[in-house]
Design a protein around this motif. Sequence first.
Motif, PDB file in Angstrom:
ATOM      1  N   LEU A 291       0.873  -1.324  -0.004  1.00 28.91           N
ATOM      2  CA  LEU A 291       0.020   0.055  -0.073  1.00 28.91           C
ATOM      3  C   LEU A 291       0.818   1.238   0.005  1.00 28.91           C
ATOM      4  O   LEU A 291       0.826   2.097  -0.550  1.00 28.91           O
ATOM      5  CB  LEU A 291      -0.883  -0.037   1.037  1.00 28.91           C
ATOM      6  CG  LEU A 291      -1.914   1.150   1.307  1.00 28.91           C
ATOM      7  CD1 LEU A 291      -3.133   0.771   0.243  1.00 28.91           C
ATOM      8  CD2 LEU A 291      -2.523   1.239   2.558  1.00 28.91           C
ATOM      9  N   ARG A 292       2.054   1.202   0.958  1.00 20.70           N
ATOM     10  CA  ARG A 292       2.928   2.326   1.071  1.00 20.70           C
ATOM     11  C   ARG A 292       3.536   2.554  -0.382  1.00 20.70           C
ATOM     12  O   ARG A 292       3.863   3.745  -0.807  1.00 20.70           O
ATOM     13  CB  ARG A 292       3.827   2.214   2.098  1.00 20.70           C
ATOM     14  CG  ARG A 292       2.955   2.364   3.238  1.00 20.70           C
ATOM     15  CD  ARG A 292       3.848   2.181   4.696  1.00 20.70           C
ATOM     16  NE  ARG A 292       3.149   2.356   6.037  1.00 20.70           N
ATOM     17  CZ  ARG A 292       3.833   2.545   7.185  1.00 20.70           C
ATOM     18  NH1 ARG A 292       4.715   2.419   7.227  1.00 20.70           N
ATOM     19  NH2 ARG A 292       2.929   2.560   8.106  1.00 20.70           N
ATOM     20  N   ARG A 294       2.679   1.831  -3.443  1.00 20.80           N
ATOM     21  CA  ARG A 294       1.816   2.148  -4.419  1.00 20.80           C
ATOM     22  C   ARG A 294       1.382   3.724  -4.177  1.00 20.80           C
ATOM     23  O   ARG A 294       1.448   4.545  -5.005  1.00 20.80           O
ATOM     24  CB  ARG A 294       0.521   1.348  -4.463  1.00 20.80           C
ATOM     25  CG  ARG A 294       0.882  -0.024  -5.217  1.00 20.80           C
ATOM     26  CD  ARG A 294      -0.655  -0.704  -5.218  1.00 20.80           C
ATOM     27  NE  ARG A 294      -1.114  -1.340  -4.191  1.00 20.80           N
ATOM     28  CZ  ARG A 294      -2.180  -1.271  -3.364  1.00 20.80           C
ATOM     29  NH1 ARG A 294      -3.154  -0.717  -4.481  1.00 20.80           N
ATOM     30  NH2 ARG A 294      -2.561  -1.609  -2.498  1.00 20.80           N
ATOM     31  N   ALA A 295       1.197   4.133  -2.960  1.00 17.14           N
ATOM     32  CA  ALA A 295       1.145   5.605  -2.489  1.00 17.14           C
ATOM     33  C   ALA A 295       2.077   6.383  -2.856  1.00 17.14           C
ATOM     34  O   ALA A 295       2.061   7.583  -3.394  1.00 17.14           O
ATOM     35  CB  ALA A 295       0.766   5.735  -1.006  1.00 17.14           C
TER      36      ALA A 295
ATOM     37  N   VAL B  89      -4.767   9.821  -2.472  1.00 20.92           N
ATOM     38  CA  VAL B  89      -4.323   9.038  -3.489  1.00 20.92           C
ATOM     39  C   VAL B  89      -5.694   8.779  -4.460  1.00 20.92           C
ATOM     40  O   VAL B  89      -6.353   7.945  -3.959  1.00 20.92           O
ATOM     41  CB  VAL B  89      -3.415   7.773  -3.127  1.00 20.92           C
ATOM     42  CG1 VAL B  89      -3.116   7.098  -4.342  1.00 20.92           C
ATOM     43  CG2 VAL B  89      -2.341   7.995  -2.343  1.00 20.92           C
ATOM     44  N   PHE B  92      -6.967   5.246  -4.814  1.00 23.76           N
ATOM     45  CA  PHE B  92      -7.203   4.313  -3.658  1.00 23.76           C
ATOM     46  C   PHE B  92      -8.413   4.451  -3.083  1.00 23.76           C
ATOM     47  O   PHE B  92      -9.166   5.403  -3.229  1.00 23.76           O
ATOM     48  CB  PHE B  92      -5.956   4.637  -2.459  1.00 23.76           C
ATOM     49  CG  PHE B  92      -4.945   3.989  -2.627  1.00 23.76           C
ATOM     50  CD1 PHE B  92      -4.310   3.460  -3.715  1.00 23.76           C
ATOM     51  CD2 PHE B  92      -3.773   4.394  -1.508  1.00 23.76           C
ATOM     52  CE1 PHE B  92      -3.081   3.066  -3.835  1.00 23.76           C
ATOM     53  CE2 PHE B  92      -2.469   3.684  -1.711  1.00 23.76           C
ATOM     54  CZ  PHE B  92      -2.157   3.183  -2.922  1.00 23.76           C
ATOM     55  N   LEU B 100      -3.439   4.848   5.642  1.00 22.19           N
ATOM     56  CA  LEU B 100      -2.240   5.031   4.779  1.00 22.19           C
ATOM     57  C   LEU B 100      -0.973   5.590   5.842  1.00 22.19           C
ATOM     58  O   LEU B 100      -1.277   6.713   6.590  1.00 22.19           O
ATOM     59  CB  LEU B 100      -1.842   5.691   3.595  1.00 22.19           C
ATOM     60  CG  LEU B 100      -0.888   6.012   2.894  1.00 22.19           C
ATOM     61  CD1 LEU B 100      -0.538   4.570   2.357  1.00 22.19           C
ATOM     62  CD2 LEU B 100      -1.050   6.785   1.661  1.00 22.19           C
ATOM     63  N   GLU B 103      -1.369   1.754   9.323  1.00 22.05           N
ATOM     64  CA  GLU B 103      -2.390   0.625   8.634  1.00 22.05           C
ATOM     65  C   GLU B 103      -2.363  -0.425   9.781  1.00 22.05           C
ATOM     66  O   GLU B 103      -1.461  -0.995  10.507  1.00 22.05           O
ATOM     67  CB  GLU B 103      -1.944   0.042   7.383  1.00 22.05           C
ATOM     68  CG  GLU B 103      -1.314   0.891   6.292  1.00 22.05           C
ATOM     69  CD  GLU B 103      -0.048   1.549   6.387  1.00 22.05           C
ATOM     70  OE1 GLU B 103       0.617   1.557   7.474  1.00 22.05           O
ATOM     71  OE2 GLU B 103       0.270   2.230   5.244  1.00 22.05           O
ATOM     72  N   LEU B 114      -2.282  -6.426   5.203  1.00 16.25           N
ATOM     73  CA  LEU B 114      -3.177  -5.498   5.334  1.00 16.25           C
ATOM     74  C   LEU B 114      -4.672  -5.923   5.974  1.00 16.25           C
ATOM     75  O   LEU B 114      -5.032  -6.873   5.484  1.00 16.25           O
ATOM     76  CB  LEU B 114      -3.682  -4.624   4.240  1.00 16.25           C
ATOM     77  CG  LEU B 114      -2.751  -3.583   3.591  1.00 16.25           C
ATOM     78  CD1 LEU B 114      -3.298  -3.020   2.757  1.00 16.25           C
ATOM     79  CD2 LEU B 114      -2.496  -2.336   4.751  1.00 16.25           C
TER      80      LEU B 114
END
Lengths: 427, 534
Positions: A291-292, A294-295, B89, B92, B100, B103, B114
């Motif tokens: 997730l990080r 992709r951010a 984002v 997302f 973010l 998490e 996640l």
Amino acid sequence: MSTSAPAQPTAPAAAAAPVERSSARPVWVMAAFAALALLLFGGFGPAGSSTFALSGGGAAVSLPDLPLPGRPSGWVIGLACVALVVVVELARRAGRPAPRWAVPLFAALWVVGFLVWVVAGQRISLVGLLGGGLVLAVPLVFGALSGVVSERAGVVNIAIEGQLLAGAFLSAVVASATDSAWLGLLAAPLAGALVGLLLAIFAIRYLVDQIIVGVVLNVLVLGLTNYLFSTVLSADRSLNSPPGLGPVAIPLLSNIPVLGPVLFNQSVIVYLMYVAVAVVHVALFRTRWGLRVRAVGEHPRAADTVGINVNRTRFVNVLIAGALAGLGGAMLTLGASLAFGQNMSAGKGYIALAAMIFGRYSPKGALAAALLFGLATNLQDILSSISTPVPSQFLLMAPYLATVLAVAGLVGRVRAPAADGQPYVKQ
Amino acid sequence: MELALEGITKRFGSLVANDGIDLVVAPGEVHCLLGENGAGKSTLMNVIYGLYRPDAGRILVDGRPLELTGPGDAMAAGIGMVHQHFMLVPVFTVAENVVLGHEPTKGPKGVGLLDLAGARRRVRELSDRYGLAVDPDALIEDLPVGVQQRVEILKALVRDAKVLILDEPTAVLTPQETDELIAIMRQLTAAGTSIVFITHKLREVRAIADRITVIRRGKVVGSADPSAPENELAALMVGRSVSLGVTKAPPKTGEVTVRVRDLVVRDHAGTRVVDGVDLDIARGEVLAVAGVQGNGQTELTEAIVGLQDAVTGSIRLGETELVGLRTREVLDAGVGFVPEDRTHDGLVGTFSIEENLVLDRHRAAPFAKGPALDRTALRANATQLIGDFDVRASGPEVAAGTLSGGNQQKVVLARELSRPLQLFIASQPTRGLDVGSIEFVHRRIVAERDAGTPVLIVSTELDEVLALADRIAVMYRGRVVGVVPADRHENLRDVLGLMMAGVPEAEAVAQAAAYPSEVEAAAADAGDDPVVTT
């Protein structure tokens, strides 16, 4: 609560936009391919039967050959393609999305039709075709995964080519010097990561244009390995005679008809590839790390404002990307039991980049695209040894032509990560 | 918790953005930071949030000094920030954005799988508690800006922010959305959260502030009570007494010369971003297009000027059909255009002022001499226009990109207004400008109207629309919801606000009468004239 106007004022008439139909372009592209199938595979289909041998060498279960009559198969496949076009168009007219299986099935049918047409009355081994295609695809898969890991974090990795070549070189030399293929396999990702390190330092630390650094690194690795090949390796041949990592049959699984020998009687590097695709996919889409990452690739400043270290994330990802591509390089030497040769990667890094884009920056998509390219290359190799009506140059060109058309018509615009290629500078 | 700043100084090169700023934010209060564009408000907040390192001064939390090396430290100390340009984002989901950097994970330790279900639950929990309605699974890019802002607030709340900084939060909202935001802020302060509210809009400050601190040119120039009269606040903010609003005579409306009929503009994906728009503009009137950013206004103006590709319908300027013409032909037909992004589309930053002033006319006499430019003519033209439009620059050869925003806009205006026009279009003409420049730009626009030119203004600032317009067309999702004469309704601001959310005029009038907006009410309570400030 609010004493004023009701929350979320409703917008009656003004909001009712007309139902938008999706674009008709994919349908036109499919229709064109279907027409081509009818014309080429049906109308100009080969008279005889194209035979596909289903048993490879060493298969436990022996299967009979599969003969497909040329022209009739062509007609059937062409008509099936037309039917699929109708299905997709009807869905579009109704404003529904096309069934998920429609386009893949269409592609699969088309490939079968194409195979029957080019084999044209001859006999080829299906296991040899698929298995060989997989082997050829391995460096592409690793290269494309490398691209995914790097570009998802926002760094363009043109240096895949150099990383493959460095991996091929160092794995061959280390395996030869230590007489251990396993140590060579360990050296390959290190070599790739080293090239990645240079890319990271120049692109992230010194903000040099990522594409320029990548191209320069490719040239650097090519020059360096050529030099070492013609001096050190030529002087001492024992440094370039690596032991290979030949096929290892996995018990039981390798006995599955057709797929067994194709998928599960391969070099350990191929098995590593399966693991790598699965791991990268899960890591990218199911973990905190992913997730990080992709951010960082989409909106680095947003990532920064929630306390994610953008440039460190990118640095690490570029190193991982280099290691992955380096591993792919080992397939060229150890996996194929070959000595290192000059410019051994021969542009595979760039094809891998194309596979990454065709695969929409996803590990699964990259795998599928790389397999397609590998299969096409192997098909061309096989066909050049039998007589076929199609010139081999055309066959070499065909998969890429089909890819360009398919990407333009079916996949649509591929969206790169929004911050791909842009260095991040803190204010 | 109490947040205190002592002597914060931040320099960018020779520019002192913050100069020894002291500020105390008490627990549970709404502290408004009022100042013009460029006064240094956002810089100060970025210092508090750890994005900038101050050159001097310190930050205290409950009396203890706070050392910030990045936003992570600020968040850990309980400081949350909603940026003016949202830090979300787009691809997302809401839940992914909210968690973010923070998490929840599940499964074996070290793997960091996640826990998206947990994230969704957390979002629902918080949005229920504070009345922030959002769908945790919606993609950010599909959400209207008002909802995106709620996501930003949730992001801060999920980290237990005790001090919430809102940087120009109302710039992107309709008046009604602003009311919703105020309600949310009340809930938060009732729960003990302090809010720092950054704005340059006097009207809002009066409605919500517990305390006001005014910043000018990087310094605190005073604090004020929310009950202080608007013109007093304005004077404090600008540093001199200012005339709020534009004085303009009633329009001398002539014949209708601009007719837009059934205009449709499609974007690259084929969506109808302008969806069947009809508009008439008469000589000598200002038609303002109001609406929340991104409802087709930009595409409408660009379609008129020929900057959009997929345009159908008709745009007639007198007898000339503009649809299908190239941009140069449109300009030659007498259309003047001030684009909304002046630094990107209005000027070539690396070109000199004198070159920028002839971008549209350098091909012909008097500026062209055969294939070459006549530098003497360029210089004479620039000297003249720099005087006329009061451009503050050291000379006509200065690169346009080095000018301040106000002076850049004056250069664009000077170029567009220095040829005879049949239609003048200005998109966001004063966005980001200081009060002095705003006054100047508005006076010029009104002067062009009074000279008999049809004028089309696009603005997302209702204040600006109200200051300039003779008639107002409200756009929502590519359509014109209605066209309202500027003198039709008493509570025009509320009516327009509702129309900006897609409510038709008649219904908007009824709703606005039933629920007057809080900001309006505050203005009325103080007994002020409904003066217009920008």
